[in-house]
Structures are given as structure tokens and as C-alpha cells.
Design a protein around this motif. Structure first.
Motif, PDB file in Angstrom:
ATOM      1  N   ARG A  60       0.799  -1.271  -0.124  1.00  9.28           N
ATOM      2  CA  ARG A  60       0.030   0.075  -0.052  1.00  9.28           C
ATOM      3  C   ARG A  60       1.085   1.363   0.160  1.00  9.28           C
ATOM      4  O   ARG A  60       0.576   2.473  -0.511  1.00  9.28           O
ATOM      5  CB  ARG A  60      -0.779  -0.047   1.229  1.00  9.28           C
ATOM      6  CG  ARG A  60      -1.960  -1.003   1.086  1.00  9.28           C
ATOM      7  CD  ARG A  60      -3.146  -0.805   0.091  1.00  9.28           C
ATOM      8  NE  ARG A  60      -4.426  -1.436   0.080  1.00  9.28           N
ATOM      9  CZ  ARG A  60      -5.250  -1.352   0.538  1.00  9.28           C
ATOM     10  NH1 ARG A  60      -5.485  -0.320   1.348  1.00  9.28           N
ATOM     11  NH2 ARG A  60      -6.368  -2.131   0.503  1.00  9.28           N
ATOM     12  N   GLY A  61       1.964   1.187   0.575  1.00  9.14           N
ATOM     13  CA  GLY A  61       3.051   2.424   0.408  1.00  9.14           C
ATOM     14  C   GLY A  61       3.118   3.171   1.971  1.00  9.14           C
ATOM     15  O   GLY A  61       4.254   3.343   2.013  1.00  9.14           O
ATOM     16  N   GLY A  62       1.886   3.381   2.535  1.00  9.73           N
ATOM     17  CA  GLY A  62       2.109   3.935   3.618  1.00  9.73           C
ATOM     18  C   GLY A  62       0.663   4.140   4.381  1.00  9.73           C
ATOM     19  O   GLY A  62      -0.138   3.743   4.145  1.00  9.73           O
ATOM     20  N   ALA A  82       2.089  10.589   9.507  1.00  8.80           N
ATOM     21  CA  ALA A  82       2.170  10.015   8.210  1.00  8.80           C
ATOM     22  C   ALA A  82       3.307   9.034   8.185  1.00  8.80           C
ATOM     23  O   ALA A  82       4.796   9.471   8.766  1.00  8.80           O
ATOM     24  CB  ALA A  82       1.759  10.927   7.082  1.00  8.80           C
ATOM     25  N   VAL A  83       3.468   7.915   7.561  1.00  9.48           N
ATOM     26  CA  VAL A  83       4.363   7.132   7.581  1.00  9.48           C
ATOM     27  C   VAL A  83       4.527   6.690   6.037  1.00  9.48           C
ATOM     28  O   VAL A  83       3.566   6.219   5.654  1.00  9.48           O
ATOM     29  CB  VAL A  83       4.444   6.025   8.608  1.00  9.48           C
ATOM     30  CG1 VAL A  83       3.429   5.087   8.333  1.00  9.48           C
ATOM     31  CG2 VAL A  83       5.991   5.004   8.279  1.00  9.48           C
ATOM     32  N   ASP A  84       5.892   6.519   5.424  1.00  6.19           N
ATOM     33  CA  ASP A  84       6.009   6.174   4.271  1.00  6.19           C
ATOM     34  C   ASP A  84       6.800   4.675   4.339  1.00  6.19           C
ATOM     35  O   ASP A  84       8.124   4.780   4.596  1.00  6.19           O
ATOM     36  CB  ASP A  84       6.930   7.056   3.183  1.00  6.19           C
ATOM     37  CG  ASP A  84       7.429   6.572   1.995  1.00  6.19           C
ATOM     38  OD1 ASP A  84       7.228   5.219   1.559  1.00  6.19           O
ATOM     39  OD2 ASP A  84       7.919   7.263   1.199  1.00  6.19           O
ATOM     40  N   LEU A 162       7.069   1.582  14.667  1.00  4.10           N
ATOM     41  CA  LEU A 162       5.963   1.982  13.569  1.00  4.10           C
ATOM     42  C   LEU A 162       6.682   1.561  12.431  1.00  4.10           C
ATOM     43  O   LEU A 162       5.939   0.946  11.546  1.00  4.10           O
ATOM     44  CB  LEU A 162       5.923   3.429  13.613  1.00  4.10           C
ATOM     45  CG  LEU A 162       4.937   4.046  12.187  1.00  4.10           C
ATOM     46  CD1 LEU A 162       3.678   3.531  12.308  1.00  4.10           C
ATOM     47  CD2 LEU A 162       4.918   5.645  12.503  1.00  4.10           C
ATOM     48  N   LEU A 163       7.847   1.893  12.052  1.00  2.00           N
ATOM     49  CA  LEU A 163       8.668   1.541  10.932  1.00  2.00           C
ATOM     50  C   LEU A 163       8.730  -0.200  10.633  1.00  2.00           C
ATOM     51  O   LEU A 163       8.651  -0.317   9.498  1.00  2.00           O
ATOM     52  CB  LEU A 163       9.948   2.220  10.791  1.00  2.00           C
ATOM     53  CG  LEU A 163       9.840   3.545  10.854  1.00  2.00           C
ATOM     54  CD1 LEU A 163      11.445   4.249  10.880  1.00  2.00           C
ATOM     55  CD2 LEU A 163       9.335   4.034   9.404  1.00  2.00           C
ATOM     56  N   GLY A 236      -2.281   4.120   2.069  1.00  2.40           N
ATOM     57  CA  GLY A 236      -1.839   4.510   0.613  1.00  2.40           C
ATOM     58  C   GLY A 236      -0.448   5.188   0.672  1.00  2.40           C
ATOM     59  O   GLY A 236       0.359   5.371   1.738  1.00  2.40           O
ATOM     60  N   MET A 237       0.077   5.632  -0.495  1.00  2.00           N
ATOM     61  CA  MET A 237       1.411   6.391  -0.559  1.00  2.00           C
ATOM     62  C   MET A 237       1.312   7.695   0.258  1.00  2.00           C
ATOM     63  O   MET A 237       0.486   8.369   0.091  1.00  2.00           O
ATOM     64  CB  MET A 237       1.458   6.506  -2.167  1.00  2.00           C
ATOM     65  CG  MET A 237       1.557   5.451  -3.135  1.00  2.00           C
ATOM     66  SD  MET A 237       2.727   4.232  -2.620  1.00  2.00           S
ATOM     67  CE  MET A 237       4.255   5.108  -2.768  1.00  2.00           C
TER      68      MET A 237
END
Length: 263
Positions: A60-62, A82-84, A162-163, A236-237
Motif C-alpha cells: 500500500r505504501g504508507g 504519516a509514514v512512508d 511503527l517502521l 496509501g502512498m
């Protein structure tokens, strides 16, 4: 990259035991309460999709996130941002709140798995300007996850948790059929119906019943005496630009300022 059954050595130093184990039911999460009792082991069908949950976050990207950690008596650390997942980078507003009347401590944070940038700290720009470094709004420092010389920083532990909710590859589905992964019913989280699963290490996973994506992950911190809760939404991204070099100074070059401001 992390898998459901083993975290990388760096993450293992987060005071988290075992791995970041997850659970997911695809297609049937909306009616998975039929003929089920909380504590039942996952089925073979569920095990098939359990193995791909972290991979799904990667695909999904993030996502948007809220991370909470009630780390002390009347003290709460909250990260909202937000996270990528693909590039392992994130941004957040960090709020430390107290129930004794003190004002909230609010900061801006950017982070990767190796470094953090801390900004919007009252007094930071003036202190750096007094030291001959004008127009700087962020201090950058390495991630501190603990060593023999000191304990890990809670803020860095939270960003690493999280990462680590992402992986390039799925796990072996057979690993989820050992009885340690259990169905725990359904409940609403932020107005979204989710299916709950118990996973090893007294952790809980909530999966969106409509979209089959990770909604919430709750994990205790070993010796911490409290749970960390990660809530994801809007998968999503999430392209994230780190602070520019001209806005940033290295904390190692300004140790007195970093120490005085708690960075």
C-alpha cells in the motif's frame, strides 16, 4: 527486512521480545464471528493471509498513524502523522501531555530508521542563532535504541515500532498454526469494524473488516509497564520530504542546546 517471526537486531534492542507478529483475515473478516469463540486458534485460511499482513502495508505504501504511550503516572506521549513504509520515513507532531496542569510539550518530528529531526521546539532557533547558526529550525541526531551505556529513548522506540510494521516478503503461513495466534472477536475502532487477533507476547492486532488492512497494533514494552498502541488509517502512498540541509543542524555539534531542550 523484518518478518512476523523475527525482528532485525536493531529492533530487538527496543525492549520488545520476540517479533512483531500480526494477524489478518481477508474476505471473511466481516462475518468471522460466526461459530467462533474468543481464544479459538486461527484457521488455515486465516493463516494464509496472516503471513502477508506486513507485506500488505509495504504494498500500500504508507498510512496515517496515531501512536500513544502512557509512559508515566499522568503522562502520555502521542505521535500523530504519516509514514512512508516503502522508504522507511515518517513525520509526526509529538505531544507530551500531563494531568497535573502543566502545558503540553509539542514538537515536530521527522524520522527514518537511522536519524530523527526535531523542530518547533521553543527556544531552539534563538539558542542556535546565539551560537552562530541562524535560520535553523531542526536539530538532527542518530536514533538511540539503547546500548550498554544507556537506555533507549522512548520516542525512538515508538518510531521504530511503527517502521517495523512493514516487510517486503510474506511469512510462511504454517508458522501461524501453532496455537499461539487466536481469534478474539470484533469491535469498532474509529468507526471502523475490525476483527481482533491475539498474537504472541500479549500483543493484539485489529484488522479492518472491510478492507483487510492493519488498523491497530497494541504491544507491551518489556520492563516498561505500559502498552504502546499504533493506529493506522488511510492506507496509501505517503511521500515525505525530510527537512532541508539549510534548515538543519547536527545535535552533536550543539550538545548543550540539545541537552537543555531535551533533544
Amino acid at each position: 527486512m523484518p518478518t512476523l517471526h523475527g525482528m532485525p537486531p536493531r529492533a530487538a534492542r527496543l525492549l520488545l521480545s520476540a517479533g512483531l507478529a500480526m494477524a489478518l483475515v481477508t474476505g471473511c473478516t466481516g462475518d468471522s464471528g460466526l461459530d467462533r469463540t474468543a481464544g479459538d486458534p486461527v484457521t488455515e485460511e486465516e493463516a494464509q493471509v496472516l503471513s502477508a499482513l506486513l507485506q500488505r502495508n509495504q504494498q500500500r505504501g504508507g498510512a496515517d498513524f496515531v501512536v500513544t504511550a502512557p509512559y508515566g503516572d499522568g503522562e502520555l506521549l502521542t505521535l500523530t502523522g504519516a509514514v512512508d513504509f516503502r522508504n522507511e520515513v515518517g513525520r509526526a507532531q509529538v505531544v507530551t501531555s500531563f494531568d497535573d496542569g502543566r502545558d503540553d510539550d509539542v514538537r515536530t518530528l521527522f524520522f527514518t530508521d537511522e536519524e530523527v529531526w526535531v523542530g518547533d521546539v521553543p527556544g531552539l532557533t534563538d539558542a542556535l542563532a546565539a551560537g552562530g547558526v541562524p535560520a535553523v529550525t531542526y536539530l538532527r541526531r542518530p536514533v538511540t535504541l539503547g546500548s550498554e551505556d544507556g537506555a533507549p529513548l522512548l520516542l525512538d522506540v515508538l518510531t521504530e515500532v511503527l517502521l517495523n510494521l512493514s516487510a517486503r516478503r510474506a511469512d510462511d503461513p504454517r508458522a501461524f498454526l501453532d496455537g499461539d495466534y487466536t481469534w478474539q472477536g470484533q469491535r469498532s475502532i474509529d468507526s471502523r469494524l475490525t476483527t481482533l487477533f491475539g498474537v504472541p507476547g500479549d500483543r493484539t492486532v485489529a484488522v479492518d473488516a472491510a478492507e483487510d488492512v492493519l488498523t491497530q497494533f497494541v504491544t507491551p514494552l518489556a520492563d516498561g509497564g505500559f502498552d504502546v498502541t499504533v493506529t493506522l488509517s488511510g492506507h496509501g502512498m505517503r511521500p515525505i520530504d525530510l527537512p532541508a540541509a539549510e534548515e538543519t543542524a547536527a545535535a552533536a555539534d550543539h550538545p548543550d542546546v540539545a541537552a537543555a531542550l531535551g533533544i
